[in-house]
Write an enzyme that holds these catalytic residues in place. Sequence first.
Site: not given
Length: 183
Positions: A169, A47-48, A163, A107, A135
């Site tokens: 979000r 969803k990000g 989130d 990440d 990251k």
Amino acid sequence: MDAEHMGDDLATVMFTEEQIQDRLRELAEQVWADYHDKDVLLLGVLKGAVMVMADFMRALPGSAEMDWMAVSSYGSGTKSSGVVRILKDLDTDITGRHVLIVEDIIDSGLTLSWISANLRSRGPASLEIVTLLRKPEAAKVEIDVRYVGFDIADEFVVGYGLDYAEKYRNLRVIGTLAPHVYS
């Protein structure tokens, strides 16, 4: 949601809405310079990546198709194990297509590494990645990312699609949560 609506839940603002939009426009110009004459498919990972995909697509100077994948990555808390299950696969055949994965954040790289290998097995003409955040210190596997918005420290960030427990979000900025939220 604006930062002032978070009360004391937001510890710091890392990137403002204006900084995010400016960087997405720059990335869109770079991508368009490379893909303007190609049949490109933008692939968002739910969803990000919803916010990044929407604003990135609007910043492109030309038209591009999009599709979505949803995956579940098993792990503990905020860490991914890299064990991935597809919850929603692509609707589009990517054979011979130029595919650009649009991500919110990279990440550990474990989930994205799996997704990339899975997509490469489907025979795209090319496969590249654009991400708003990366990251470098958190990387567990080497991921070749062609377009990076911002490199950040290994901190847990929320907002702009990112989130914590399915909250935050819709925050228009990207920031870090105050420790009392997650401790």
